[in-house]
Design a protein around this motif. Structure first.
Motif, PDB file in Angstrom:
ATOM      1  N   THR A 280     -10.299  43.545  47.736  1.00  0.00           N
ATOM      2  CA  THR A 280     -11.157  42.373  47.815  1.00  0.00           C
ATOM      3  C   THR A 280     -11.932  42.492  49.114  1.00  0.00           C
ATOM      4  OG1 THR A 280      -9.515  41.047  46.617  1.00  0.00           O
ATOM      5  CG2 THR A 280     -11.219  39.845  47.824  1.00  0.00           C
ATOM      6  N   TRP A 281     -13.243  42.379  49.029  1.00  0.00           N
ATOM      7  CA  TRP A 281     -14.064  42.637  50.203  1.00  0.00           C
ATOM      8  C   TRP A 281     -15.313  41.759  50.171  1.00  0.00           C
ATOM      9  CZ3 TRP A 281     -13.877  45.345  45.760  1.00  0.00           C
ATOM     10  CH2 TRP A 281     -15.090  45.589  45.097  1.00  0.00           C
TER      11      TRP A 281
ATOM     12  N   ARG B  72     -17.622  47.011  52.243  1.00  0.00           N
ATOM     13  CA  ARG B  72     -16.650  47.228  51.181  1.00  0.00           C
ATOM     14  C   ARG B  72     -15.359  47.845  51.693  1.00  0.00           C
ATOM     15  NH1 ARG B  72     -17.929  49.065  45.055  1.00  0.00           N
ATOM     16  NH2 ARG B  72     -15.802  48.898  44.274  1.00  0.00           N
ATOM     17  N   ASP B  73     -15.430  48.566  52.788  1.00  0.00           N
ATOM     18  CA  ASP B  73     -14.232  49.221  53.307  1.00  0.00           C
ATOM     19  C   ASP B  73     -13.370  48.278  54.137  1.00  0.00           C
ATOM     20  OD1 ASP B  73     -16.319  49.088  55.139  1.00  0.00           O
ATOM     21  OD2 ASP B  73     -15.530  50.751  56.334  1.00  0.00           O
TER      22      ASP B  73
ATOM     23  N   HIS C 189     -16.345  40.161  46.629  1.00  0.00           N
ATOM     24  CA  HIS C 189     -16.076  40.828  45.359  1.00  0.00           C
ATOM     25  C   HIS C 189     -14.615  41.263  45.342  1.00  0.00           C
ATOM     26  CE1 HIS C 189     -20.421  41.405  44.223  1.00  0.00           C
ATOM     27  NE2 HIS C 189     -20.530  41.169  45.522  1.00  0.00           N
ATOM     28  N   THR C 190     -14.101  41.517  44.146  1.00  0.00           N
ATOM     29  CA  THR C 190     -12.721  41.976  44.028  1.00  0.00           C
ATOM     30  C   THR C 190     -12.609  43.005  42.919  1.00  0.00           C
ATOM     31  OG1 THR C 190     -10.415  41.304  43.698  1.00  0.00           O
ATOM     32  CG2 THR C 190     -12.081  40.127  42.421  1.00  0.00           C
TER      33      THR C 190
END
Length: 213
Positions: free
Chosen positions: A31-32, A37-38, A85-86
């Motif tokens: 989940t980010w 994203r990392d 997002h996940t």
């Protein structure tokens, strides 16, 4: 000279054993917040932010009489609004999100806005809507049609609160998809074609039987 056979070492087949020394990561499977994203964030934080943002989105949906939104459409709007997002499947977290919405509405004396969220495939709210009844200590519906009618009544209450153009004689309505499934339209058989009384065959457009002429 005699050679001694050395037994081969046993080879493990399959995945390697889990490394118990590896710390548990509560943010998995991922989940980010874009664009990082990392950098993982706790899923509970995502649910908290999504539930807050879902309130104005569902109020907007209820502002249109007869309006509703699909689970996937709601998820997309939440992603865009928060950037979160996940990697989890929507079906694995949408219920948790709407449960928060249900209890938030109940705490504020408002109709359950979760009734406005339906499945795109069949237009139903699904079994997750049963939390509305549990939260208010009411009996959970025994059948799908009972649940969907209750959701329709709850949607009507949402329209009455948030929609300024609701008709005075408005009644609860099932979604179009579900209505079409449970109450399919019957073909209009009121207009019947004329038949020749002598030969019992359908008359052509001229109105005269070909076998009689």
């Amino acid at each position: 000279m005699v050679r001694r056979l050395v037994p081969l070492a046993k080879v493990r087949v399959g995945p390697a054993p889990a490394d118990e020394s590896r710390p548990y990561d509560p943010t998995m499977p991922g989940t980010w917040r874009e664009p990082h994203r990392d950098v993982k964030i706790p899923f509970e934080q995502a649910l908290e932010e999504w539930s807050e943002v879902s309130v104005p989105i569902l109020v907007e949906v209820a502002g249109t009489y007869g309006g509703y939104i699909t689970y996937s459409e709601l998820a997309s709007r939440l992603n865009r609004a928060t950037g979160i997002h996940t990697g989890q499947l929507l079906s694995n977290w949408s219920g948790k999100l709407l449960n928060r919405v249900i209890h938030l509405c109940r705490e504020n004396g408002l109709p359950a806005r979760s009734a406005l969220v339906v499945h795109a495939s069949d237009g139903t709210v699904g079994k997750g809507f049963d939390e509305v009844f549990r939260a208010s200590n009411r009996n959970v519906p025994h059948t799908e049609i009972e649940r969907e009618r209750a959701a329709a009544a709850e949607r009507l209450e949402c329209y009455r609160v948030y929609c300024s153009t609701i008709p005075a004689d408005a009644e609860p309505q099932l979604t179009r998809q579900y209505e079409a499934r449970v109450n399919p339209r019957k073909k209009d058989t009121s207009r019947t074609n004329k038949v020749c009384p002598l030969h019992g065959i359908q008359l052509p457009a001229t109105g005269f039987c070909d076998d009689c002429t």
